[in-house]
Design an enzyme around this catalytic site. Sequence first.
Site, short mmCIF file in Angstrom:
data_model
loop_
_atom_site.label_atom_id
_atom_site.label_comp_id
_atom_site.label_asym_id
_atom_site.label_seq_id
_atom_site.Cartn_x
_atom_site.Cartn_y
_atom_site.Cartn_z
N PHE B 260 -3.32 33.58 7.51
CA PHE B 260 -3.56 34.99 7.84
C PHE B 260 -2.78 35.44 9.07
O PHE B 260 -3.13 36.41 9.73
CB PHE B 260 -5.06 35.27 8.04
CG PHE B 260 -5.95 34.56 7.05
CD1 PHE B 260 -5.86 34.86 5.70
CD2 PHE B 260 -6.83 33.57 7.46
CE1 PHE B 260 -6.64 34.19 4.77
CE2 PHE B 260 -7.61 32.90 6.53
CZ PHE B 260 -7.52 33.21 5.18
N GLY B 487 -2.89 29.30 0.27
CA GLY B 487 -3.88 29.86 -0.64
C GLY B 487 -3.30 30.95 -1.52
O GLY B 487 -3.99 31.51 -2.37
N ARG B 646 5.51 44.46 -9.87
CA ARG B 646 5.06 43.57 -10.93
C ARG B 646 4.11 42.51 -10.37
O ARG B 646 4.36 41.94 -9.32
CB ARG B 646 6.30 42.88 -11.53
CG ARG B 646 6.05 42.19 -12.82
CD ARG B 646 5.84 43.18 -13.95
NE ARG B 646 5.24 42.52 -15.10
CZ ARG B 646 5.91 41.77 -15.98
NH1 ARG B 646 7.21 41.65 -15.85
NH2 ARG B 646 5.29 41.18 -16.97
N LEU B 648 2.63 38.87 -10.68
CA LEU B 648 3.23 37.66 -11.26
C LEU B 648 2.21 36.72 -11.88
O LEU B 648 2.52 35.97 -12.79
CB LEU B 648 4.05 36.93 -10.20
CG LEU B 648 5.19 37.77 -9.60
CD1 LEU B 648 5.90 37.00 -8.50
CD2 LEU B 648 6.18 38.21 -10.68
N THR B 652 -4.33 34.65 -9.68
CA THR B 652 -4.20 34.44 -8.24
C THR B 652 -4.00 35.76 -7.50
O THR B 652 -4.43 35.91 -6.36
CB THR B 652 -3.02 33.48 -7.93
OG1 THR B 652 -1.82 34.01 -8.51
CG2 THR B 652 -3.28 32.10 -8.50
N GLN B 656 -6.05 37.27 -4.34
CA GLN B 656 -5.43 37.66 -3.07
C GLN B 656 -5.82 39.08 -2.67
O GLN B 656 -6.10 39.35 -1.51
CB GLN B 656 -3.91 37.54 -3.16
CG GLN B 656 -3.36 36.51 -2.19
CD GLN B 656 -1.86 36.45 -2.19
OE1 GLN B 656 -1.23 36.53 -3.25
NE2 GLN B 656 -1.27 36.30 -1.04
N GLY B 719 5.23 41.76 -2.26
CA GLY B 719 4.20 40.83 -1.78
C GLY B 719 2.83 41.49 -1.73
O GLY B 719 2.71 42.69 -1.52
N GLY B 721 -0.04 39.78 -0.13
CA GLY B 721 -0.96 39.05 0.75
C GLY B 721 -1.70 39.93 1.72
O GLY B 721 -2.79 39.57 2.17
N GLU B 722 -1.13 41.06 2.07
CA GLU B 722 -1.72 41.83 3.16
C GLU B 722 -2.26 43.19 2.77
O GLU B 722 -3.17 43.72 3.40
CB GLU B 722 -0.70 41.95 4.31
CG GLU B 722 -0.52 40.60 4.97
CD GLU B 722 0.71 40.52 5.86
OE1 GLU B 722 0.58 40.79 7.04
OE2 GLU B 722 1.79 40.15 5.35
#
Lengths: 168, 755, 328
Positions: B260, B487, B646, B648, B652, B656, B719, B721-722
Site C-alpha cells: 500500500f 496481493g 480493460r 485483465l 483478482t 483489488q 492500473g 490498485g489505487e
Amino acid sequence: MRFSINGADHEIDFDIRTSLLDLLREHLQLTGTKKGCDQGACGACTVLVDGERINACLALAVQYQGRAITTIEGLGTPGHLHALQAAFVEHDGFQCGYCTPGQICSAVGMAAEARRGVPSVVTADLAATQIALDHDELRERMSGNLCRCGAHNGIIDAVRQVLAREAA
Amino acid sequence: MSALAQTSWRPDGASDPLATRHGLIGAPVSRIDGPLKVAGQARFAAEVSMPGLLHAGFVYSSVARGRIKAIDTAAAEALPGVALVMTHRNAPRMKPPALFGTTPEAAGASDLPIMQDAEIHWNGQTVAVVLAETREQAEEAAALVAVEYESLPAVTAFAAAKAHAHPPESVLGEPAVLEIGDAEAALAAAAVKVDLTFTTPRQNHNAIELHAATIAWEGDRLTIHDASQLVTMTAATIAQVFDLDPKQVRVLSPYVGGGFGGKCLWDHQILGAAAARLAGRPVRVVLSREGVFRLVGGRTQTEQRVALAATADGKLDALIHTGVAAMTAHNACPEQFTFPARHLYAARTFKLVQQVAEMDMLANTFMRAPGESIGTFALECAIDELAEKLGADPVAFRRGIEPEKDPTSSHEFSTRHLNEAYAAGAERFGWAKRSATPRARRDGEWLIGMGCATGTYPYYRMPGGAARITLTADGRARVAAAAHEMGMGTATVQSQVAAERLGLPLDRVSFALGDTELPPSPVAGGSNQTAAIGAAVIAAHTELVKALLKLAGNASPLAGLSTDEVEGRDAGLGKRGDAARFESYASILRRAGRDEVTVQAEAPMPLELQKWSMHSTAAQFCEVRVSESTGEVRVARFLGSFDCGRILNAKTARSQFRGGIVMGLGLALTEETLFDERSGRIVNATMAEYHVPVHLDVPEIEVIWTDIPDPRTPMGARGIGEIGITGVGAAVANAVYNATGKRIRDLPITLDKLL
Amino acid sequence: MQRFEYHRAADTAAAIALAARAPEPHYLGGGTNLVDLMRENIERPRTIIDVTALSSAIEARPDGGILIGAGAKNTAVAEHRAIRERFPMLARAILAGASAQIRNMATVGGNLLQRTRCYYFYDDAAHCNKRKPGTGCDAVEGFNRIHAILGASPSCVATHPSDMCVALAALDAIVHVEGPGGRRSLPFGAFHRLPGDRPDLETALGPAELITAVELPAGAAGLRSTYRKVRDRASYAFALVSVAAALRIEDGKLAEVRLALGGVAHKPWRAATAEAALRGKPAGADAFRAAAEAELAAARPLSGNAFKIELAKRTIAATLSELAGARP
C-alpha cells in the site's frame, strides 16, 4: 518440553519467554502461522489448541505443553488442501496472503464453536439452542482476524460456502 | 500505417492487439500462488532461515529534535546472548540514501543520515540496534539501553508549521500552483457557491505483515530478503549507501504481506545491513508494530479548501482547491490532493494550490492513492454540497460538468467513460430511490442515507522496466521480471497476459518475480506495475518473435514473414489471417537444434503520457445507517462502478477494487494516527488503537466496470490498485449527510462528530 | 520482556505460598493482557505463577446463583446455558469483548485484573502516574478522547477496559479471594479502586492474594437484561461507552433496575444514582433520560471527551428503552 503439533511430537528447549508463535516460527520453522502485531490485535497468529482458536502471540509456549496444537500446515498442503483452504482460493479470500492462515484457522475454530452452539454478540436470542450463521454472525465471529488487503467479502463467501456444504 | 504499428503496441502508436482479444484476458483465473498462500507455504521476508542468524532489537528516540547526550549500552551488552549494540558511535560509515525521485533508482524515504551522528530528527528515530542470539534476548537488551537527550525546540504542531507553509518546488513533477482565469473573482461574483474547509488526519498503511528483512553479507556481497515493493531501487540505493556496485546487492521479495506504499526502503533494512556487517553474521529484522509506526511513515495530515462557483445553468464558473500538507524538510511527498481537480471537471476558471508545512517528524510517504484519496474527499463533498444548493441531483450535476478534454492540460483523454460508469452504477445501486431530503429514511433508531462520489486515479507507467522470456522446446514459456507481488496477483495476471500473447495454454506459462537477479522493474506504485511489466513483456515478445523467425529459417511455413505479420497462437507462430501458415514453437526449436531460446528487452519510454490525458475514473455509491442514539455509522451497502480500461482478471480485479474500497471505509470512518503535538510522538502505535475496518465493518461490496479498453496502454488496461480508495471518503460522508443532515468535513467520521 | 521464573501451580495453596515468598511474583492466567504488558516492559515480574490449572468449574446453583471458578475461560462462561438464561447481560458483555480467540484464552480472574488501554500507560516514553507513580499524567492534556468522565483524579484519567466487569458490577457479583491471611469475599463494587492519588493501585487485592472464584448471587437471576457497547468500529475495539442494564417491571413501574457503565471511569461504574431515580417510577423514555442526566451530573469532561457525557446519557436511555419496550 514436549509439544504436539499437527500430530507430531516435538521435544524442545527454549527461553521460557518464548511465545507459542515464536516457538512455531523461529524454532520449528512452521512459518505458516503469521506475526502481524504480537499484541493480540490482528489474529494473524491464530492456531487451534485442542480444536479451539487462540492467538499464539499472546500464549507463552510453556503453557501449552502436551496440548494438541494445529497450525495451517496441519490443515492441508498445496496438493491436498482443506475444504476451507480450497474455498479461499476459489472465492479469492485473500490478496497478499499474509493474514490468510490465521483467517482459515480461525474459521475452523469458529465452525466448531458454532456446532457447540456458542452465541455471539449479534445473536438476538442468547437462550437459543440453534443459531443460524447469517452474514452478520459470520462477520462478527471473524472480526478477530484483520485483513488489510480488504478481502473480507471473499473470506466470508468462502467460509459460508464450506459451512453450508458441511450442513448439507 | 506500417504493419508493425498494426500488430505491436507502441506508446505513440496503435493499440495493443490484446486490448480487444478475449480468451484468457479478463478471465476470472484463480491465483496461481493461491494454494501456497492458503497452505502457509509462501515464504515471507522474516521466514528465511539461515545458520547463525542474529535477531535485532531497536531502541527509539523519545524526543522529536535534539542530540544524544549520553548513551549507556553496558547493561545491554552484558546480557547473555547479546552479540553487539550498534549506536552512532560504532555504526559503519554510510552515505545518506538518495531521496526518492532525485534519480530514477533512488529509493530513500528521506535523505537524512542514518545513525551517523548524535542528531535526533524525529520522535521515534532509531538510536540503537541490539543484535542477540534470540529475539527475546534482543528485546530485553534493547530495553536496557539508557539514552540521555539534549532536547532542542521542535515544530510538532501543525498550526505552527502552517504559519510557514509554502508551495513545494513541484508536486511529483507537476506545478504546485496552477491557475486558469481569475477563480477568486468568479467565486466572489457567483450567486451559487460553496467555500469549505476540510481536514484529513494522518494514517498508516498497517499492512498485516510487519516490516522485516533477513540480511546476510558474503564478503562485499549483500543479500536482503525484504518485504519490498521496489526491489530494483532498493538494491541500487543500498549499494549507494554502502558504496557498493549495485550488482553486489541482491534483494529478494517473492511475497509481500501487504504494501500500500509502505513497503519501501526505510531505515530498518539499512540498519540491519550495517549491524550484520559489524557483527559478521546474518541478521533478521522484524519490526514490532510500534516499530512500524516509529520508523515507517504514513499518509500525512492536510487542511484543504474547496470553493466552487456555479452558473445558473449548472456549470462550474470557478473551481478552487488549495491546501496544506504536513511534510518534513528531508522528504518529497507533498500529498498531491489537488490532482483530482486538475482533470475531473470542466470549469471556466481554476485555482489549484498545494502547499507544504514542514514539521519535525518521521518522513510521511505514499499511502494508497496519495493525494487522490483525500483530495477526492474534499472535492467530492464540495460537489455534493454545491449540487444540493443548486437543487440538482449530484449524479446529474456531474454529468453537466463532464469535460470534453482535460480541463487543465487541454490534452485529449485517451479514454474516459465516467458518465457510463455513473449510469451503470446508479442503475444497479438503486440511486433513484434516494430521497434528496436528508433524514427521510429510518429503521427504528437507525437513519438511512445514500451518497455518491467520483473516484479518479491517473494512469502511470514508470520507465526502466525490462522483461525476459524463455521459450523451451517442450512448448513452455518462463517470463521473468524483478517485479513485486503484494496481493495484486502479479504472477497470475502476467501469466495470463503472456499466455495469450504467446498463444500458449495458461499452465504452460510461468512468471518469476521478486528478485533483483531478474530484469529490473520500477516501483510497484502509482498503480503502474501491470502496465510497466506489460510494456516490457511486449518488447521482449517482439524480440522473441524476431529470434524465432530467424531460427525457423527457410524450411518453415513461416519463411519470409516479418515480425509484424505473425502472431502467437496454438503454441506456435502463425501468419495473421492465414490458418495454414503456422509452425509450433516446439517444431521451430527442434529443427534449430535448440532446447530453448531466451530474449530480454526493455520497455519503451512512456511517451503516451506526454500526448494524452490518461486517467481512470469511478462512480462510488454508498448506503449508510447512522444510529440516532449513539452516532454510530454502519455501511450497509457499497457499489463501485469503474472505468479503468480493460480488466485483465475479473476475479483478482474485483478483489483489488474491493480492497481499495475497504481501506476507503477506514479512511472515512475509523482510521487516524494520533500524533501528540506536544511531543511529536505517535500515541496509538498499535493495531488495537489504530482502527482498521474489521469484518463486521465491511458490507457486501458490489463492483462493476465498463471494460472499455484504453487504446493507448499495454493490453488496453490501466492500473487498478489505487482507484478503489478514491471517492470513498466522500461517498460515505455524503451518505451520512443524506441520513442525518450533518456535513462532516473532518475525517474520520467518528460518532462523536454526529452526536 | 524481562526474564522470569515460571511455576505451574498445582493447587491454590501452593500458588499462594509461592507468591508470598518468591521475588516480584505475578499470577498468570490466559496471558492475554499480562504477556502483552510484559513484552512492553510495563509489567516486569521475576516470578510467574501459572494458575490456569486451578478451578475453572462453573457451578449453577439451585437457588439461581452461579459460582464461576477464576480459571474459567471467557468463552466457557458466555456459552454456559445457565448464564445465558439467568444472566444474559453477562454473556453478552463477554461476547462484546475482545475477539473469539482472546475469549478462548482469557480467564475470569484475569479479566478482573485487566489494565487500562490508556495510550500513555502503554508508552514507556510518556508520563504516567499509574505506570510510574509521581511522574505525572500525559493524558490530562493529551489525547483523552477515550478517557474517564466519572471518578477520575488529577493523577489519572484512565478507564477500566473490561466489558465483563461492567456486567458483574450490575449483577452485584462477589469476588472470592484467598491469600496468605486466608479467604475473604469482596462485593464487586469494592474490588476495583478509583485512582485518587494512587492510580497504580487498582484493586483491593493484598500481596499474594489470588482470585479463586466469582459468584453471581441469585438476586438478579432471571431479570430482563442486556449489554450495549458503543465503540469506534463495529467489533473488536474497546468501549467508548457501554451499558449493562437489567430491569423488572411490575404494573408498569420499575420494580427493579440495575445499571452499570463501562468506558467512563477507572472502574466499572455502578450507576446507583440513576437506579435510585428510577426505582418505583413508571418505565418510559423521559424517566430514563432523567435518570441518565442524574447519573452524569457528576461527570467532568476532559479536553477531548465531553461527547462521552451525552453518549453515555443516550446509550443509557436507549438501552433501558429497548429493555422496557421489549416487555410484552
